[in-house]
Write a protein that holds these residues in place. Structure first.
Motif, PDB file in Angstrom:
ATOM      1  N   GLY A 135       0.795  -1.232   0.000  1.00  0.00           N
ATOM      2  CA  GLY A 135       0.000   0.000   0.000  1.00  0.00           C
ATOM      3  C   GLY A 135       0.819   1.269   0.000  1.00  0.00           C
ATOM      4  O   GLY A 135       0.306   2.341  -0.296  1.00  0.00           O
ATOM      5  N   LEU A 136       2.094   1.157   0.300  1.00  0.00           N
ATOM      6  CA  LEU A 136       2.937   2.353   0.364  1.00  0.00           C
ATOM      7  C   LEU A 136       3.072   3.026  -1.007  1.00  0.00           C
ATOM      8  O   LEU A 136       2.874   4.242  -1.118  1.00  0.00           O
ATOM      9  N   LYS A 137       3.404   2.256  -2.004  1.00  0.00           N
ATOM     10  CA  LYS A 137       3.680   2.828  -3.322  1.00  0.00           C
ATOM     11  C   LYS A 137       2.468   3.552  -3.887  1.00  0.00           C
ATOM     12  O   LYS A 137       2.609   4.586  -4.548  1.00  0.00           O
ATOM     13  N   SER A 138       1.286   3.064  -3.610  1.00  0.00           N
ATOM     14  CA  SER A 138       0.075   3.690  -4.157  1.00  0.00           C
ATOM     15  C   SER A 138      -0.251   5.023  -3.482  1.00  0.00           C
ATOM     16  O   SER A 138      -1.054   5.794  -3.987  1.00  0.00           O
ATOM     17  N   ARG A 139       0.384   5.311  -2.369  1.00  0.00           N
ATOM     18  CA  ARG A 139       0.103   6.558  -1.654  1.00  0.00           C
ATOM     19  C   ARG A 139       1.072   7.683  -1.981  1.00  0.00           C
ATOM     20  O   ARG A 139       0.903   8.802  -1.533  1.00  0.00           O
ATOM     21  N   PHE A 140       2.097   7.378  -2.799  1.00  0.00           N
ATOM     22  CA  PHE A 140       3.093   8.378  -3.160  1.00  0.00           C
ATOM     23  C   PHE A 140       3.292   8.384  -4.675  1.00  0.00           C
ATOM     24  O   PHE A 140       3.610   7.354  -5.257  1.00  0.00           O
ATOM     25  N   GLN A 141       3.104   9.542  -5.277  1.00  0.00           N
ATOM     26  CA  GLN A 141       3.360   9.692  -6.692  1.00  0.00           C
ATOM     27  C   GLN A 141       4.868   9.879  -6.900  1.00  0.00           C
ATOM     28  O   GLN A 141       5.466  10.724  -6.260  1.00  0.00           O
TER      29      GLN A 141
END
Length: 131
Positions: free
Chosen positions: A123-129
């Motif tokens: 879920g980390l990657k989806s929260r940071f562009q």
């Protein structure tokens, strides 16, 4: 839900990640997306040394502005379950629950961010562009 204004600036040493993040914080304020023209800068090592309580304080100070975490891969939540993981867990919650008031900008090298940081929780990657 409000759009996420959380970013991960990737690049080699000396490519201006911190400088661009500071300028971007000004843009966010000037456009009214963040109320405060502030830039709270932290390093991963300092966050780990200070612990989760101090991280929460830093995040609170950055509300309505930008929290910048340099060398974010050094949080290494998979390899450092006692110091890094609790901070990344807090970071994950903040990125989702405070998206209307807080911009989080991570900075680091692409390979290390993927192997040490994003691999901890999908879920980390989806929260940071990524930039």
């Amino acid at each position: 839900n409000a759009p996420s204004l959380n970013y991960c600036f990737l690049g080699n040493p000396g490519t201006g990640k911190t400088t661009v993040a500071r300028l971007f914080a000004e843009v966010l304020h000037d456009t009214g997306l963040r109320k405060q023209n502030a830039f709270k800068e932290c390093t991963s090592q300092k966050l780990k040394d200070d612990g989760p309580d101090k991280f929460r304080e830093a995040a609170k100070e950055a509300m309505d502005s930008v929290l910048f975490i340099d060398e974010a891969y050094d949080l290494d939540p998979t390899g450092d379950k006692f110091k890094g993981a609790p901070i990344v867990n807090e970071l994950l919650t903040l990125a989702e629950n405070e998206r209307e008031r807080l911009t989080i900008i991570l900075a680091g090298y692409e390979d290390e961010m993927n192997s040490k940081f994003y691999s901890y929780n999908s879920g980390l990657k989806s929260r940071f562009q990524e930039v």
